[in-house]
Design a protein around this motif. Sequence first.
Motif, mmCIF file in Angstrom:
data_model
loop_
_atom_site.group_PDB
_atom_site.id
_atom_site.type_symbol
_atom_site.label_atom_id
_atom_site.label_comp_id
_atom_site.label_asym_id
_atom_site.label_seq_id
_atom_site.Cartn_x
_atom_site.Cartn_y
_atom_site.Cartn_z
ATOM 1 N N VAL A 155 0.658 -1.339 -0.633
ATOM 2 C CA VAL A 155 0.197 -0.357 -0.155
ATOM 3 C C VAL A 155 1.162 0.937 0.068
ATOM 4 N N PHE A 156 1.554 1.277 0.794
ATOM 5 C CA PHE A 156 2.838 2.319 0.379
ATOM 6 C C PHE A 156 3.240 2.903 -0.758
ATOM 7 N N VAL A 157 3.537 1.401 -0.960
ATOM 8 C CA VAL A 157 4.583 1.855 -2.181
ATOM 9 C C VAL A 157 3.302 2.445 -3.255
ATOM 10 N N LEU A 158 2.542 1.574 -3.519
ATOM 11 C CA LEU A 158 1.881 2.116 -4.335
ATOM 12 C C LEU A 158 0.617 3.920 -4.022
ATOM 13 N N TYR A 159 1.245 3.367 -3.147
ATOM 14 C CA TYR A 159 0.564 5.389 -2.350
ATOM 15 C C TYR A 159 2.050 6.496 -3.101
ATOM 16 N N PHE A 160 2.494 6.022 -3.246
ATOM 17 C CA PHE A 160 4.395 7.133 -3.613
ATOM 18 C C PHE A 160 4.016 6.976 -4.906
ATOM 19 N N VAL A 161 3.547 5.635 -5.367
ATOM 20 C CA VAL A 161 3.465 5.443 -7.162
ATOM 21 C C VAL A 161 2.597 6.271 -7.494
ATOM 22 N N GLN A 162 1.348 6.549 -6.716
ATOM 23 C CA GLN A 162 0.189 7.766 -7.113
ATOM 24 C C GLN A 162 0.624 8.684 -7.387
ATOM 25 N N TRP A 163 0.916 9.510 -5.936
ATOM 26 C CA TRP A 163 1.644 10.581 -6.143
ATOM 27 C C TRP A 163 2.659 11.245 -7.054
ATOM 28 N N LEU A 164 2.877 10.782 -7.128
ATOM 29 C CA LEU A 164 4.294 11.336 -8.218
ATOM 30 C C LEU A 164 3.412 11.052 -9.768
ATOM 31 N N VAL A 165 3.065 9.899 -10.431
ATOM 32 C CA VAL A 165 2.193 9.858 -10.933
ATOM 33 C C VAL A 165 1.426 10.773 -11.124
ATOM 34 N N GLY A 166 0.475 11.336 -10.390
ATOM 35 C CA GLY A 166 -0.805 12.415 -10.505
ATOM 36 C C GLY A 166 0.486 13.928 -10.071
ATOM 37 N N PHE A 167 1.579 13.629 -9.312
ATOM 38 C CA PHE A 167 2.124 15.164 -9.305
ATOM 39 C C PHE A 167 2.802 15.621 -10.739
ATOM 40 N N SER A 168 3.299 14.683 -11.510
ATOM 41 C CA SER A 168 4.071 14.878 -13.231
ATOM 42 C C SER A 168 2.798 14.922 -14.071
ATOM 43 N N PHE A 169 1.345 14.313 -13.709
ATOM 44 C CA PHE A 169 0.473 14.717 -14.846
ATOM 45 C C PHE A 169 -0.290 15.728 -14.051
ATOM 46 N N PHE A 170 -0.400 16.157 -13.014
ATOM 47 C CA PHE A 170 -1.937 17.066 -12.903
ATOM 48 C C PHE A 170 -0.881 18.941 -12.717
ATOM 49 N N LEU A 171 0.240 18.646 -11.345
ATOM 50 C CA LEU A 171 0.976 19.931 -10.952
ATOM 51 C C LEU A 171 2.287 20.097 -11.597
ATOM 52 N N PHE A 172 2.994 18.871 -12.394
ATOM 53 C CA PHE A 172 3.914 19.002 -12.874
ATOM 54 C C PHE A 172 3.554 19.964 -14.512
#
Length: 206
Positions: A129-146
């Motif tokens: 869960v922790f790894v999935l959460y971190f990957v989800q945040w990184l991908v979300g940041f890359s797509f929607f904030l960065f």
Amino acid sequence: MESRASMAPAPRALPYYVAFSQLLGLTVVATTGAWLGLYRGGIAWESALQFNVHPLCMVIGLVFLQGDALLVYRVFRNEAKRTTKVLHGLLHVFAFIIALVGLVAVFDYHRKNGYADLYSLHSWCGILVFVLYFVQWLVGFSFFLFPGASFSLRSRYRPQHIFFGATIFLLSLGTALLGLKEALLFKLGKLGLSQNLINSPNPLTA
């Protein structure tokens, strides 16, 4: 001019649902803290109580704050979209940092006491869960904030981001319940062993 997060009217009962969710979340955090304080000796970093940092941080981070991050787009649907995205991302950052502290606490506790790591189903589910959460945040940041991702790419990825966000949250809840059940079984096992020792005949006095 920034677009709005959503111009659809909010359900009339939404404020009551949100208030109930916050009350429920705070109750879960307070109950966890009370359980650790009253029945497990409290919380400390440099002692045997270091383990208790783990469940409290995980409940605050991956249950309460992650849940609030998912609610942002429902609660602030008429606010500026960029403001909503930043708030959504920040809540996830805080949740990740607090959960990371909880993860470090349990691994450090195991190291100090010579216990094995990742010895239970809860442990493996928690790491997943922790790894999935971190990957989800990184991908979300890359797509929607960065800046850099195209609008069409964001539109195609958005449904997957929403699905995996909800899925990871449900997995977090399940893993937390699994951890509480594991702690309860360990406690009952110790009580059962102590009771057996009390009731067993002492060969030295027989």
